[in-house]
Design an enzyme around this catalytic site. Structure first.
Site, PDB file in Angstrom:
ATOM      1  N   ASP A 106       0.817  -1.222   0.000  1.00 33.46           N
ATOM      2  CA  ASP A 106       0.000   0.000   0.000  1.00 33.46           C
ATOM      3  C   ASP A 106       0.847   1.267   0.000  1.00 33.46           C
ATOM      4  O   ASP A 106       0.341   2.337   0.320  1.00 33.46           O
ATOM      5  CB  ASP A 106      -0.951   0.005   1.206  1.00 33.46           C
ATOM      6  CG  ASP A 106      -0.192   0.105   2.531  1.00 33.46           C
ATOM      7  OD1 ASP A 106       0.992  -0.284   2.581  1.00 33.46           O
ATOM      8  OD2 ASP A 106      -0.790   0.577   3.518  1.00 33.46           O
ATOM      9  N   LYS A 157       4.839   3.102  15.487  1.00 33.95           N
ATOM     10  CA  LYS A 157       3.814   4.098  15.837  1.00 33.95           C
ATOM     11  C   LYS A 157       4.029   4.720  17.219  1.00 33.95           C
ATOM     12  O   LYS A 157       3.223   4.583  18.130  1.00 33.95           O
ATOM     13  CB  LYS A 157       2.415   3.475  15.713  1.00 33.95           C
ATOM     14  CG  LYS A 157       2.155   2.914  14.309  1.00 33.95           C
ATOM     15  CD  LYS A 157       0.733   2.645  13.994  1.00 33.95           C
ATOM     16  CE  LYS A 157       0.533   2.241  12.540  1.00 33.95           C
ATOM     17  NZ  LYS A 157       1.151   0.989  12.104  1.00 33.95           N
ATOM     18  N   ASP A 217       2.164   6.360   2.008  1.00 30.95           N
ATOM     19  CA  ASP A 217       1.342   5.222   2.409  1.00 30.95           C
ATOM     20  C   ASP A 217      -0.105   5.643   2.188  1.00 30.95           C
ATOM     21  O   ASP A 217      -0.556   6.629   2.766  1.00 30.95           O
ATOM     22  CB  ASP A 217       1.617   4.931   3.884  1.00 30.95           C
ATOM     23  CG  ASP A 217       0.704   3.856   4.446  1.00 30.95           C
ATOM     24  OD1 ASP A 217      -0.510   3.893   4.181  1.00 30.95           O
ATOM     25  OD2 ASP A 217       1.197   2.992   5.179  1.00 30.95           O
TER      26      ASP A 217
END
Ligand code: GDD
Ligand code: MG
Length: 346
Positions: A106, A157, A217
């Site tokens: 992606d 993250k 992304d």
């Protein structure tokens, strides 16, 4: 050397577009993103692909098939249930060789694969992680890079103020087969949260190779839209097969019928066999997929329509994304995102 494309995730942040569709099959400039990705890696010398599939895998398999339409070979590694990014790599073990490339399917990017391979060989590690720089690393895997290009820390993250740097994992890895020994079989595992930190702790050699150029992304609606505007503005070159008309930033396919008093405000992209009715205003920033029929007096701006949509006379669309074959009545839609089924155009 084979490339393993990770394409099995649920794409939850891109719903409802991905409700019935694998995220890498979302159209970008009229073609499934996966199509662009396979072509790029083929042009970089990859002739054998493995695609790790799960969510709506039959749509990928129907479109990509055995790869012959691209002049490459494609095998599939199927997960019964989602195994996570490391589990998907482990699951593909029987199809992988001594060294392979892994790509998050992606992410929009261009890679000089030979340069990345030279980097990998020069450093001799178990893993090379390609990196890119972003403003806000909190949605990505952020790294601390040492003076010899070694990755000292990998934090998936992180909170914005706890990120070790704004260099992040671009979702492209060159891995040696021995990495697979550090991934548990038969259970979900995350390459970002488990495997990379483990390899770093064990001193297996994990190096970071910063990539040049555009990277995105496309996993959220915001970023999916931005990718299109970046293509329209020429920040990311992407082939659509649709030709530029004149010197304006208007690209069009074949057999397009536009009423004489319709107005196109660039940048605009219009696919094959589209019809646009009188007094409609299309653009700026509009991507109209093939076989769409736009009525009279319609306004479409900052919106993306996939193939086969019908937009009724008088409708207004602003910042919308319409999936395959959507019908829009004479309504005013702002930031509407809809997709009915996973039907793909031929
Ligand atoms: N086969 C399979 N099985 N594929 C999966 C699975 C799985 O269980 N989970 C995710 N994938 C695929 C997704 O379809 C996607 O193409 C890719 O793996 C990455 O998953 P995302 O869900 O998009 O991850 P992310 O965007 O939150 O984060 C990842 O990508 C960032 C860069 O784009 C991480 O790798 C980050 O570290 C990285 O910065
Ligand atoms: Mg992603």
């Amino acid at each position: 050397m084979k490339a393993l494309l990770l394409a099995g995730g649920l794409g939850t942040r891109l719903r409802p577009l991905t409700e019935h569709l694998p995220k890498p099959m979302a159209l970008v400039m009229g073609r499934p993103w996966l199509d662009h990705l396979i072509r790029h890696y083929r042009d970089q010398g990859i002739s054998r692909f493995v695609i790790a599939v799960q969510h709506r895998k039959e749509l990928i398999q129907a479109w990509v098939g055995d790869g012959s339409r691209y002049g490459v070979s494609v095998e599939y590694s199927e997960e019964k249930e989602l195994l996570g990014t490391a589990g998907a790599v482990k699951n593909a073990e029987p199809l992988l060789g001594e060294r392979f490339v892994v790509v998050n399917a992606d992410t929009a990017h261009r890679i000089d694969l030979n340069a990345a391979l030279r980097f990998h060989e020069r450093h001799g590690g178990a893993a090379t992680i390609c990196l890119t720089r972003v403003e806000d690393p909190s949605s990505y895997g952020a790294v601390a890079l040492g003076p010899q290009d070694e990755i000292l820390d990998f934090v998936e993250k992180p909170d914005k103020d706890e990120a070790p740097s704004n260099l992040v994992n671009a979702g492209i890895y060159i891995l040696e087969r021995r990495v697979l020994d550090h991934i548990p079989a038969g259970r979900p595992a995350s390459i970002e949260k488990e495997t990379f930190p483990l390899l770093i702790r064990l001193g297996c050699g994990v190096f970071g190779h910063p990539l040049d150029g555009y990277w995105m992304d496309m996993g959220t609606q915001e970023r999916y839209r931005q990718l299109h505007w970046d293509v329209l503005d020429g920040r990311f070159p992407l082939e659509s097969g649709w030709q530029q008309r004149g010197d304006k930033n208007i690209r069009m396919g074949e057999h397009v019928r536009i009423a004489a008093d319709a107005l196109l405000i660039p940048p605009v992209v219009i696919g094959d066999r589209v019809t646009i009715g009188g007094r409609s205003i299309i653009g700026p920033y509009a991507v109209i997929g093939s076989d769409c029929r736009i009525g009279r007096g319609v306004r479409i701006a900052h919106s993306i329509l996939w193939d086969n949509c019908r937009v009724h006379t008088g409708a207004q669309l602003n910042r919308c994304i319409l999936g395959f074959g959507m019908r829009v009545g004479p309504h005013i839609l702002h930031e509407a995102v809809c997709n009915r089924t996973g039907e793909m155009p031929r």
